[in-house]
Design an enzyme around this catalytic site. Sequence first.
Site, PDB file in Angstrom:
ATOM      1  N   GLY A  59       0.849  -1.451  -0.102  1.00  0.00           N
ATOM      2  CA  GLY A  59       0.113   0.025  -0.138  1.00  0.00           C
ATOM      3  C   GLY A  59       0.958   1.285  -0.035  1.00  0.00           C
ATOM      4  O   GLY A  59       0.510   2.380  -0.787  1.00  0.00           O
ATOM      5  N   GLU A  60       1.992   1.332   0.728  1.00  0.00           N
ATOM      6  CA  GLU A  60       2.770   2.294   0.830  1.00  0.00           C
ATOM      7  C   GLU A  60       3.520   2.530  -0.640  1.00  0.00           C
ATOM      8  O   GLU A  60       3.656   3.782  -0.871  1.00  0.00           O
ATOM      9  CB  GLU A  60       3.769   2.275   2.125  1.00  0.00           C
ATOM     10  CG  GLU A  60       3.042   2.310   3.490  1.00  0.00           C
ATOM     11  CD  GLU A  60       2.150   1.398   3.883  1.00  0.00           C
ATOM     12  OE1 GLU A  60       0.925   1.540   4.401  1.00  0.00           O
ATOM     13  OE2 GLU A  60       2.475   0.024   3.281  1.00  0.00           O
TER      14      GLU A  60
END
EC number: 2.4.99.12
Length: 412
Positions: A59-60
């Site tokens: 996600g990051e």
Amino acid sequence: MLWLYNFGIFLYKIVLHIVSIFNVKAKLFLKGRNNIIQTIKNNIDITKKHIWFHFASLGEFEQGRPVLEQLREKHPEKRIIITFFSPSGYEIRKNYPLADGIFYLPLDTKKNAADFIHLVNPEIAVFTKYEFWYHYFKTLHAQNIPLIIISGIFRPDQVFFKWYGNFYRKILGFVTYFFVQNEQSVNLLKDLNLKNVTLSGDTRFDRVAENTMRPKVLPLIQKFCGQSPVFIAGSTWLPDEQLLKELITAAPEWKFIIAPHEINPAHLQEIMRLVPDAARYTQLEKSPAGFGRQVLLIDNIGMLSSVYQYGQIAYIGGGFGTGIHNTLEAAAFGLPVIFGPKYDKFQEAKDLIALQAAISIKSAAELSAAFAALQKDEHAGDTAKKYVLDKTGSTAQIIKYLETYTQMNAGL
């Protein structure tokens, strides 16, 4: 306090060894770090400087990806190193073509930090959203290597802002500059006398907006959907899927696509027990009868951000666990979203609710009511899309700042 931090890192590794006996992620976490310093040494040019991007997980990575890719486009001569903390990031993006090296981040010990930074020789380090590692941050600071946090977000309940958080406040003091998502984060940092901060917003808005302009065409998904309205449930866990079961039965005229967060065999079997007539994406070509079914189970990784283009309403999983997953990918395609009760750590979820483009639910009955409400609301999807588009621009702001360093080190 440092001794307690170091002991915590040591204890974490011991626990991982125990858990790895029966947990695949823990096993990958340890295997990926086996002899990691030597692996890095063997796979990069240690005589050259690098731009170091670190991401906690997938996600990051997607969040920071617009910054990385624009920096690469503007400075193709630069060497970029990526590290991940989690296997769910590394294992999926280990072959990402725009990096000169992709590795697991060695655990945060004084020796690992010194060895890693010596080998990578970063001209600048960029961390996305969070992960604050004492030894890495201190070593970067001691060597005058700029450390930038992008898409950072802070809350009053975090340890940095507690009376006992002095050690962790010291870690924040090693950061060269913060680009944060909201005004609250700006104020919290300034209350600590950290004025090296700018409200830039969240780079995820740039990423998801870009994705809608060039979505990957998925012919099998398109054929499955046909002319039916489509409800897409993304990044779901078992509590989410148990609620969806009742909705599926109550809405036979709708098609449902379920893309679970975990696609291990055990979880896929749990979903198939809940919805035994579901078709599986990887079997569609071999079993054409699956196109006529009501439910499609996405049993592979990496498709969800493109699947949303085929939907009308989205459900985002995780809200009955540690917190909801990415709502913006769906919103960017103009889908109103539904999610569980644990969304308080996500500014975009609060914003979408305030705009009446999202609904939080706690039960199957509330899910049914939200589904009915969003079908009647002709504007919720457009509102969600406009919200995303209005929030773009963070990447350009960050790139402008980073270029002051890349230009300064242009000859390296």
